[in-house]
Design a protein around this motif. Sequence first.
Motif, short mmCIF file in Angstrom:
data_model
loop_
_atom_site.label_atom_id
_atom_site.label_comp_id
_atom_site.label_asym_id
_atom_site.label_seq_id
_atom_site.Cartn_x
_atom_site.Cartn_y
_atom_site.Cartn_z
N TYR A 191 -17.17 -3.70 -27.22
CA TYR A 191 -17.84 -4.32 -28.36
C TYR A 191 -19.36 -4.20 -28.22
O TYR A 191 -20.06 -3.85 -29.17
CB TYR A 191 -17.43 -5.79 -28.45
CG TYR A 191 -18.06 -6.54 -29.59
CD1 TYR A 191 -17.71 -6.26 -30.92
CD2 TYR A 191 -19.00 -7.54 -29.35
CE1 TYR A 191 -18.30 -6.95 -31.96
CE2 TYR A 191 -19.59 -8.24 -30.39
CZ TYR A 191 -19.24 -7.95 -31.70
OH TYR A 191 -19.81 -8.62 -32.73
N ALA A 192 -19.85 -4.45 -27.01
CA ALA A 192 -21.29 -4.34 -26.75
C ALA A 192 -21.75 -2.90 -26.97
O ALA A 192 -22.81 -2.67 -27.58
CB ALA A 192 -21.61 -4.80 -25.32
N ALA A 236 -14.98 -6.68 -24.15
CA ALA A 236 -16.35 -7.17 -24.33
C ALA A 236 -17.34 -6.02 -24.16
O ALA A 236 -18.31 -5.91 -24.91
CB ALA A 236 -16.64 -8.29 -23.34
N ALA A 237 -17.06 -5.15 -23.18
CA ALA A 237 -17.96 -4.01 -22.94
C ALA A 237 -17.90 -3.03 -24.11
O ALA A 237 -18.94 -2.51 -24.56
CB ALA A 237 -17.59 -3.32 -21.64
N ARG A 276 -12.66 -7.98 -20.05
CA ARG A 276 -13.94 -7.37 -19.66
C ARG A 276 -14.14 -6.04 -20.39
O ARG A 276 -15.24 -5.74 -20.87
CB ARG A 276 -13.96 -7.15 -18.13
CG ARG A 276 -13.88 -8.46 -17.34
CD ARG A 276 -14.16 -8.25 -15.86
NE ARG A 276 -13.15 -7.47 -15.17
CZ ARG A 276 -12.03 -7.96 -14.64
NH1 ARG A 276 -11.77 -9.25 -14.76
NH2 ARG A 276 -11.18 -7.19 -14.01
N GLU A 277 -13.05 -5.27 -20.51
CA GLU A 277 -13.17 -3.97 -21.19
C GLU A 277 -13.48 -4.15 -22.67
O GLU A 277 -14.30 -3.42 -23.23
CB GLU A 277 -11.88 -3.16 -21.01
CG GLU A 277 -11.80 -2.51 -19.64
CD GLU A 277 -10.38 -2.16 -19.23
OE1 GLU A 277 -9.50 -2.09 -20.12
OE2 GLU A 277 -10.15 -1.96 -18.02
N ARG A 315 -22.22 -7.72 -7.42
CA ARG A 315 -21.11 -8.67 -7.45
C ARG A 315 -19.78 -7.93 -7.45
O ARG A 315 -18.83 -8.36 -6.81
CB ARG A 315 -21.22 -9.56 -8.69
CG ARG A 315 -20.25 -10.73 -8.62
CD ARG A 315 -20.39 -11.64 -9.80
NE ARG A 315 -19.69 -11.13 -10.96
CZ ARG A 315 -19.84 -11.62 -12.20
NH1 ARG A 315 -20.67 -12.59 -12.42
NH2 ARG A 315 -19.16 -11.11 -13.20
N ASP A 316 -19.73 -6.81 -8.16
CA ASP A 316 -18.49 -6.03 -8.19
C ASP A 316 -18.06 -5.61 -6.79
O ASP A 316 -16.88 -5.66 -6.45
CB ASP A 316 -18.66 -4.79 -9.07
CG ASP A 316 -18.76 -5.17 -10.54
OD1 ASP A 316 -18.37 -6.31 -10.86
OD2 ASP A 316 -19.21 -4.35 -11.34
#
Lengths: 95, 354
Positions: free
Chosen positions: B342-343, B339-340, B336-337, B133-134
């Motif tokens: 944190y994950a 969330a990444a 997005r950054e 998708r990217d």
Amino acid sequence: MSTDHSPLWEVFVRARRGLSHTHVGSLHAPDAELALRNARDLYTRRQEGVSIWVVPASAITASSPDEKDAFFDPAADKVYRHPTFYEVPDGVAHL
Amino acid sequence: MYGNDFAPPEDGPGGGLLGEVEAAEAALREAAARARRGGPAPDEDFAAYFADVIDADQKIEPRDWMPEAYRKTLIRQIAQHAHSEIIGMQPEGNWISRAPSLKRKAILLAKVQDEAGHGLYLYAAAETLGVSRDELVELLIEGRQKYSSIFNYPTLTWADVGAIGWLVDGAAIVNQVPLCRCSYGPYARAMIRVCKEESFHQRQGYEILHTLAHGTPEQKAMAQDAVDRWWYPSLAMFGPPDGDSTHSAQSMAWKIKRFSNDELRQRFVDMCVQQAEILGLTIPDPDLRWNEQRQSYDYTQPDYDELMRVIKGDGPCNRQRMEHRRRAHAEGAWVREAAAAYAAKRNSKEKVAA
């Protein structure tokens, strides 16, 4: 941000009580919690489900259709696994 | 041609286009249940197996062998379709803050959210063909892949939201219902989902126009003006005339496409005439008339030179649409950054705990 940080998840939805979870599609999310939330917003906007599973796509091991014949061969010659294989004498009830 | 593709509307389970979608879904299940007898095995002659599956009206699935050109055609078509859904949020999004009532606003929000969902179903379908998708998002942002030219027209009044629902979504549905029977499984399944949701879009647009057309003379004039501006661009959505269409023949042979551009355009015109009458609005075509012999309406073709100009980037809103998409993508980067990050943090904590 690359896909590495937002991996692919496969989504399974149980439509109603009494039915099994069924694959409905996939999505990207950084972690399981967000995958669940995204799945809710993406695949159940119209009450399509009462329960959702998300599974990292990388955790799935698949049999490839290319191997179809060889892989499923063991089942092909065992017709005796189906009830239709057996001859039932006339007049037998409840069998 | 494909005699069984379309049940007459009155025979469809739900009637009309929605009935056709349900019929396509039923056909998909039927084809899956119908075992392919004889024919080449999947691991012997790849090309023969592929041809045999297509011939038997069965679906090609992601891990099946497929000709490279089939894969490329599908990626191009599905990606362009996904981009269209994403860019398509903009013309309508323009009216969310100015919808005339809370009810209309809530409905429009739900509709725009659906468009995002459709884009995501389609990106997911494209990803099964081995593209990420990217990569596709990059191609859109760099302007190397297209989206439907219709979204390069502006929404000047509230009535335009109605005209988009009725005409643009209507044309999209006529285009997309046959795609529910496309030979590529993931695309067909995504289209079934999309079409079911689109029918709500078309009806909400029709309702907006119906309300305006039965309101004050000014409201009716506003509705007519919107139809005047959106009619020909909607006809152009079906693409160039059959003679000039570059991809059609091969796509038909592969059963990606089931009907020609001109056949679909005619079907759309024939549907709209009666719907316009009930609205009490006029289709802006002085030459529109019933042709007894063809059992269809004769109509004026859209300006295909204009279509080509808009596709090449010279429509009223091309630059605005692309700028907005690029800005939204860039401004969302921190989310997005975060969330990444944190994950990643949680992952490392779990590893330490384990």
